[in-house]
Design a protein around this motif. Structure first.
Motif, PDB file in Angstrom:
ATOM      1  N   LEU A 180      -0.584  -7.176   2.639  1.00  0.00           N
ATOM      2  CA  LEU A 180       0.127  -6.193   3.036  1.00  0.00           C
ATOM      3  C   LEU A 180      -0.614  -4.859   2.685  1.00  0.00           C
ATOM      4  N   GLU A 231       0.858   8.130   0.648  1.00  0.00           N
ATOM      5  CA  GLU A 231       1.159   8.289   2.149  1.00  0.00           C
ATOM      6  C   GLU A 231       2.057   7.277   2.279  1.00  0.00           C
ATOM      7  N   ALA A 232       2.214   6.054   1.579  1.00  0.00           N
ATOM      8  CA  ALA A 232       2.765   4.864   2.027  1.00  0.00           C
ATOM      9  C   ALA A 232       4.265   4.943   1.617  1.00  0.00           C
ATOM     10  N   PHE A 271      -3.618  -4.525   3.621  1.00  0.00           N
ATOM     11  CA  PHE A 271      -4.590  -4.502   4.883  1.00  0.00           C
ATOM     12  C   PHE A 271      -3.535  -3.906   5.967  1.00  0.00           C
ATOM     13  N   THR A 272      -2.530  -4.339   6.049  1.00  0.00           N
ATOM     14  CA  THR A 272      -1.669  -3.791   7.297  1.00  0.00           C
ATOM     15  C   THR A 272      -1.096  -2.515   6.845  1.00  0.00           C
ATOM     16  N   THR A 273      -1.090  -2.082   5.643  1.00  0.00           N
ATOM     17  CA  THR A 273      -0.555  -0.879   5.200  1.00  0.00           C
ATOM     18  C   THR A 273      -1.746   0.425   5.157  1.00  0.00           C
ATOM     19  N   PHE A 274      -2.653   0.149   4.833  1.00  0.00           N
ATOM     20  CA  PHE A 274      -3.662   1.004   4.677  1.00  0.00           C
ATOM     21  C   PHE A 274      -4.948   0.715   5.271  1.00  0.00           C
ATOM     22  N   GLY A 275      -4.934  -0.578   6.061  1.00  0.00           N
ATOM     23  CA  GLY A 275      -6.226  -1.088   6.574  1.00  0.00           C
ATOM     24  C   GLY A 275      -7.461  -1.006   5.696  1.00  0.00           C
ATOM     25  N   GLY A 300      -6.294   5.943  -3.372  1.00  0.00           N
ATOM     26  CA  GLY A 300      -6.141   7.418  -2.744  1.00  0.00           C
ATOM     27  C   GLY A 300      -4.944   7.381  -1.486  1.00  0.00           C
ATOM     28  N   ALA A 301      -4.476   6.596  -0.990  1.00  0.00           N
ATOM     29  CA  ALA A 301      -3.581   6.582   0.064  1.00  0.00           C
ATOM     30  C   ALA A 301      -2.343   5.886  -0.362  1.00  0.00           C
ATOM     31  N   LYS A 307       7.088  -0.590   0.899  1.00  0.00           N
ATOM     32  CA  LYS A 307       5.846  -1.213   1.232  1.00  0.00           C
ATOM     33  C   LYS A 307       5.266  -1.433  -0.150  1.00  0.00           C
ATOM     34  N   PRO A 358     -10.041   3.685  -1.846  1.00  0.00           N
ATOM     35  CA  PRO A 358      -9.163   3.887  -0.656  1.00  0.00           C
ATOM     36  C   PRO A 358      -7.638   3.639  -0.775  1.00  0.00           C
TER      37      PRO A 358
END
Lengths: 639, 530, 99
Positions: A189, A208-209, A191-195, A204-205, A213, A201
């Motif tokens: 999850l 934005e999610a 990986f698909t959300t944040f890459g 940090g992100a 999720k 990282p």
């Protein structure tokens, strides 16, 4: 300095490799090598700790990137480590308690012909656990996560000749795998959300999610934590895991591995902070397990299983605290550390008792051991006082903070959680007092006949309780020391809070009641618990054979029927499923193909009859065929 | 044209096979050493191929091209991409182990002297299979590929039917009947698959006018070769059916347990770790390359079949009583993962699937060969006949456990990397499929640990008490495999660097790009890298 | 005479031959019936040749005679060797070729 991080892991890993591949020539020296390498790891940990203290609070994180582990388009997993205050806490706990337990095992496993291998497995565990807490991304954490699972499997099943041990090991691994499924789905999850799934990282992100999720990720992480930390509904393996040698129970199933779930949740604080629903579930799981473990712990007569119930319950406290969010993270870890001391000490004490009692584990066959094992009695007693939260000892501080934090959650939720934690404190006092009374006080109740649950080693001999050798008592003393002073040390000047706050964050919450009230209530619960236990087990003699007991007692003895449920639904159901699938595979899937083959065969059998060997019949068919051909030709012409 | 390295790589084992077969029966041992020598020479050549291959270079390298049957546009065209290189490496690597592990498997039997067992034939056939598998990985001409894809069946048939498991040999006629049943089943399944593929191959020629993979793929990509939707779908199905039989995919899998159960452990390894890989390899290269649109059209069904394979294979494995059949069903489950990765059509999935082919080869080889050593000691394939082996033969048990842990994809061992990549790759495009496939990791743990518990732990059985531990030859077979499993688990970069460019090419063939993450954190990644 | 009558005769002869092949058991009789059929064909060929006014039919009739001669040589040899081993010229006894 950061280059030392890999060495933390490398030292015990080297030990594991050498000991497991070294063969018999290391039988004589292997345990020293294993202990030494664990100690080396602790030494490096201390050096790094000193270095870390020398730097400012914001500049304490060290990272080391060895190489890219899995490089695929869009998917980068690094073999990289991150050492911050949270990891540091764990490193010291793991390598410190680990080293002590290595030392203890030298004495405990002295007569086992496979001692070298035992130390190899222990080293493997330490390496994997360090990898787990030092990883800087979730996939590497997963590596360590399964690594400790493997070590736990090997160590629970160390006495493989006992079918019960082998079964328990398998069960532990399988239940953990269910949890691991959660972790891998969480990573997917992310990986698909944040890459990416590296800590930095992702955290940090997080902002934005979407909350959905984050909730999904949080719940999957919780599933993983439930598996590893034996939380409801994946708690069933921990009791069985006590089949392993006692040092293993102390190190893996009390002090370190089972707390990995707490680490995971606290580490993922950023994710959980963004997902209040997931947090709520975390607290519920923690609260349920807290009571579940405590109730189970009250009914068990097996000293290790009683302690296992207690472990479950204490981890329930930690998970609950971790679910409270920034109010609780620090206290979850603080309780984890103090619990590491006193629970490891208690288990080592239990091991020492068993060592002196021909591996008897039934507390009803102990009694009055304080005279025979003074050191064990004192250290176990201090651990006992610490866990029930006797004022001034470690458990008092750490547990009190969690109860306060639970109330500080606010609202109805806060009241319920606070109430549960208070109730838990009372039950803890009850079952631990029961263990203490049954084991060290009262009349001696041991008998010459060996019990059926013990190993065959001492069958038929009257046990001669005796104090354990120095290599076993010294670690117990050190752990008892920690159980007594760690809490106060952490609490004075809020040292622990200041230490961890930069990583986990902290907010005070708004407690509806004052800290003093909470402490007072805790004390009342404690006294009630101890009092009831005294009334039941201290005042009157204890029967050697357990009475039938109330419904609740019987249910608790059977782990509240959770195992029976598993057995009926999962094991039986699974057996039926696999059996019917084997049948389907054989008769349906294969049957279709074989059926085709059979019908082709049957058809050719019919056709074969035409070939009777009489020239005349061949001639008839020839004439017939020709006649048909001619007729057909003529017919076509006519048309 | 340069030195024809690829031809030589395939020719060396073929020559070895002929020479080995020519050794007189009296000099059995010489034949074995000769076969081992040739397999090692092939390995050296395969390493040379890998070294000469430039990961960043052309798609197909070391190419060779000669006219063969000009009337039908059939050419002798060879060439390897990254996927071919690693699979040739896997094949060349495993054959020496297969030969060494089967060192005594084809010796004449003292007990039943009636049965004539051509020892040198066993090793010659193994080398023959190797040659054909290698050339299948190299062929870039569809017809050339087809010929060797089918021809492989002949030596395999004799290996399965002619050299059965000693665990059952000599006991009764029933064993021989079982064996020939398994061999015929293997042959029939694969022949039917091959027949349908032949029709599709001819159909492809009719549509495209030649057999060249490169030309057709390029023409498809450039849009100069149009196929009617239905034609493409039918041709795709023809190819896919043959590969799905070989792979094997549920419900075409039932030949595998029989074939693996009845043949000797090294031959079982040959089947599942080497020959079956041609099937999955061909899906990746031919199905996706030649019929990209039809592949996308069939994806949902194939994914479901792959999922069924994963779960079903694992569940049936749990219910097996025979060690080798259990491993066979486990393999079916793993092939489900490979096919899932191929048809998820993401970079991670396809890289993972390619790695999975290699890693599954290694892990199954380790598990199966150790199982073979175990079976040869006790003379029984039934799980129930074992117990407590750990106590008497700890090294055997330890290696068996490592093989089992590799099968259940424990992190740190090579299969984990590939399995996780497949799962992530699948999840990225089809979340539900990814989650269901994850159940497979729990079931894998179940059948592996149940097998280990029943055979290795518990009280020592009377018949097992005198079992010797692994001998030097056997340790030499297993140790390098285990070292590779660990090495590739901790440092898979050596393979991914070769595989990744090839996967990008395949992705562009099917005109697919990876799903983008919801929240872009690329910038932050970049900062970290600095 | 109308050449069509020869065709009727040929058809009659052919039918007699065919019936003989189908109902008789003795190999020699069978053989003679086959010859009868061949000769019926020959007659038809010659008749056609006459009707169409070219020699093709007659040439083919010669071919047929050569084939018939060769057939007699091989066939009689087989029958004789069969009779030697089985002491019977019945075709029903020679049904070993069946599956």
């Amino acid at each position: 300095m950061e280059n030392l991080i890999a060495l933390l892991i490398a030292a015990p890993l080297l030990g594991a490799v050498v000991l497991l591949c070294g063969g018999r020539r290391l039988d004589k020296t292997g345990h020293w090598l294993g202990t030494l390498l664990a100690a080396v790891s602790f030494g490096i940990g201390v050096v790094l700790f000193a270095d870390m203290l020398g730097r400012g609070a914001d500049d304490r994180t060290l990272t080391q990137n060895l190489y890219t582990w899995i490089p695929v388009e869009g998917f980068q997993a690094d073999m990289a480590f991150q050492l911050d205050q949270l990891s540091m806490t764990f490193v010291l706990l793991i390598s410190g308690v680990g080293t002590l337990i290595h030392v203890y095992s030298i004495g405990y496993m002295e007569h086992d012909e496979r001692r070298r291998r035992f130390f190899g497995y222990l080293n493997l565990f330490v390496a994997a656990m360090l990898l787990l807490v030092l990883a800087d991304n979730y996939l590497l954490l997963y590596f360590g996560w399964e690594g400790v699972g493997l070590a736990s499997y090997l160590l629970i099943g160390f006495w493989q000749h006992k079918p019960s041990a082998a079964t328990a090991a398998k069960k532990a691994f399988l239940v953990n795998r269910v949890g691991d499924m959660g972790l891998s789905i969480a990573i997917m999850l992310m990986f698909t959300t944040f890459g990416t799934f590296a800590f930095g990282p992702v955290f940090g992100a997080v902002g934005e999610a979407s909350e959905g999720k984050l909730t999904a990720i949080g719940l999957m992480l919780l599933l993983a934590a439930c598996g590893k930390s034996a939380q409801v509904p994946l708690q069933s393996w921990l009791g069985d895991a006590m089949e392993g040698p006692t040092p293993v129970s102390a190190l893996i199933h009390a002090a370190t591995m089972v707390t990995a779930g707490v680490y995971l949740i606290v580490r993922s604080a950023a994710v959980f902070n963004g997902a209040p629903d997931a947090q709520l579930v975390v607290t519920v799981v923690g609260a349920v397990t807290l009571l579940f473990g405590a109730i189970v712990g009250c009914a068990k007569d097996d000293i290790k299983k009683a302690l296992a119930g207690s472990t479950m319950s204490q981890i329930g406290y930690m998970i609950l605290a971790a679910g409270l969010g920034p109010i609780g993270y620090v206290f979850a870890i603080m309780h984890l550390v103090t619990h590491g001391f006193f629970k490891a000490g208690l288990f080592l004490g239990a091991g020492s008792v068993m060592h002196g009692m021909n591996d008897e584990v039934d507390m009803r066959k102990y009694g009055g051991l304080r005279k025979y094992m003074p050191v064990t009695f004192v250290t176990f007693g201090l651990g006992y006082l610490a866990i029930i939260g006797f004022p001034g000892l470690s458990g008092f501080f750490s547990k009190d903070m969690i109860i306060e934090a639970a109330f500080a959650k606010g609202g109805t939720e806060g009241w319920i959680l606070g109430g549960v934690t208070l109730l838990g404190a009372g039950i803890t006092a009850f079952y631990m007092t029961r263990v203490m009374l049954l084991t060290f006080f009262g009349e001696k109740r041991w008998q010459p006949t060996a019990s059926d649950s013990g190993s065959a080693a001492g069958s038929g001999h009257e046990p001669h309780p005796h104090e354990s050798p120095k290599s076993m008592t010294v670690p117990m003393v050190i752990l008892a020391f920690g159980s007594v002073f760690a809490g106060a040390f952490f609490e004075i000047g809020e040292r622990f809070l200041k230490w961890l706050e930069p990583v986990t964050g902290y907010s005070h919450g708004n407690p509806p009641v004052s800290a003093m009230t909470v402490t007072a209530a805790t004390m009342v619960m404690l006294l009630v618990g101890v009092g009831i236990a005294w009334a039941m087990y201290g005042k009157r003699p204890v029967p050697v054979v357990a009475p039938r007991g109330s419904f609740l007692t019987r249910a608790a003895r059977r782990d509240l029927y959770q195992d029976d449920f598993n057995h009926v639904v999962l094991v039986r159901g699974g057996e039926h499923l696999t059996r019917s699938l084997v049948y389907v595979d054989h008769s349906l899937v294969d049957g279709v193909v074989n059926g085709t083959a059979a019908s082709v065969g049957g058809l050719s059998g019919r056709l074969r009859k035409l070939q009777n060997g009489y020239a005349r019949s061949y001639a008839v068919s020839m004439f017939g065929g020709t006649a048909i051909l001619i007729a057909a030709t003529l017919l076509m012409r006519a048309v | 044209m340069n030195f024809p390295l690829l031809t030589v790589t395939a020719a060396v084992p073929a020559v070895g096979a002929i020479l080995t077969a020519a050794v007189p029966a009296a000099r059995r041992t010489a034949a074995k050493w000769l076969a081992l020598f040739f397999s090692l020479a092939t390995l050296a050549l395969a390493v040379l191929v890998a070294v000469r291959f430039e990961p960043g270079g052309d798609r197909y390298q070391l190419t060779e091209s000669r006219a063969w049957i000009p009337d039908f546009g059939v050419r002798y065209e060879l060439g390897v991409d990254g996927i071919g290189v690693v699979l040739i490496g896997l094949t060349a690597l495993l054959i020496p182990f297969v030969i060494a592990a089967g060192w005594h498997d084809a010796d004449p039997l003292e007990t039943s002297s009636k049965r004539w067992r051509p020892t040198q034939g066993f090793f010659a056939l193994i080398l023959m299979v190797e040659a054909m598998v290698i050339i299948s990985f190299e062929a870039t001409d569809v017809f050339l590929f087809y010929i060797f894809f089918e021809a492989m069946l002949i030596p395999m048939y004799f290996l399965i039917g002619g050299f059965g498991d000693r665990a059952h040999l000599g006991s009764d006629e029933n064993a021989a009947a079982q064996r020939s049943y398994a061999a015929v089943k293997f042959l029939l399944y694969n022949l039917v698959g091959g027949l349908i593929m032949l029709a599709a191959v001819i159909g492809l020629y009719v549509v495209a006018g030649n057999f060249s993979l490169q030309e057709i793929t390029a023409a498809r990509a450039a849009g100069t070769l149009d196929m009617a939707t239905n034609t493409e779908r039918l041709l795709f199905l023809g190819f896919f059916f043959a590969f799905a039989v070989k792979a094997p995919l549920w419900p075409l899998h039932t030949w595998l347990p029989n074939a693996m159960g009845e043949s000797t452990a090294p031959v079982a390894v040959l089947i599942t770790a080497v020959v079956d890989k041609v099937g999955t390899f061909a899906m990746l290269r031919f199905c996706l390359g030649l019929f990209p649109d039809a592949s996308k059209w069939a994806t949902p069904v194939i994914l479901v079949l792959a999922l069924i394979s994963i779960v079903y294979g694992a569940l049936v494995a749990v219910g097996q009583r025979d060690i080798k059949r259990l491993v066979a069903y486990a393999s079916i489950s793993h092939f489900g993962f490979i096919i899932l990765g191929i048809f998820a059509m993401t970079s991670q999935g396809q890289s993972g699937a390619t790695l999975y082919m290699v890693n599954h080869g290694l892990s199954t080889a380790a598990l199966m060969l150790v199982a073979g050593f175990l079976i040869s000691r006790r003379g029984s394939r039934l799980i129930a006949d074992y117990g407590g082996v750990q106590k008497v033969a700890p090294v055997l048990a330890g290696t068996f456990l490592i093989g089992g842990l590799a099968t259940l994809s424990l992190p740190g061992l090579a299969p984990f990397v590939s399995e996780f990549l497949v799962l992530v790759g699948t999840f990225a495009r089809y979340p539900v499929v990814g989650i269901v496939a994850t159940v497979g990791i729990v079931l894998a743990a179940l059948y592996t640990l149940v097998l280990y518990q029943r055979t290795m732990t518990g009280p020592v059985k009377e018949e097992v008490r005198t079992m010797p531990d692994l001998r030097l030859r056997e340790v030499l077979v297993v140790a390098p495999l285990i070292a590779l499993l660990i090495g590739l688990g901790v440092y898979p970069k050596v393979l991914t660097d070769i595989v990744n460019p090839a996967v990008e090419h395949t992705m562009s063939d099917v005109k697919q790009t990876d799903p983008k993450p919801e929240v872009a954190v690329e910038a932050k990644n970049g900062e970290e890298a600095k | 005479m109308n050449p069509v009558n020869y065709l009727y005769l040929a058809a009659l002869l052919f039918t007699i031959g065919a019936t003989g092949v189908l109902i008789r058991k003795n190999a020699i009789v069978l053989f003679m019936c086959v010859e009868l059929m061949l000769n019926a064909c020959n007659l038809a060929f010659v008749a056609f040749s006459r009707m169409h006014g070219n020699l093709d039919g007659q040439i083919i009739a010669f071919f047929t005679m050569v084939v018939a001669a060769a057939e007699v040589v091989v066939g009689l040899a087989i029958i004789v060797s069969l009779f030697r081993t089985r002491h019977s010229a019945s075709v029903d006894d020679a049904s070993l070729m069946k599956l």
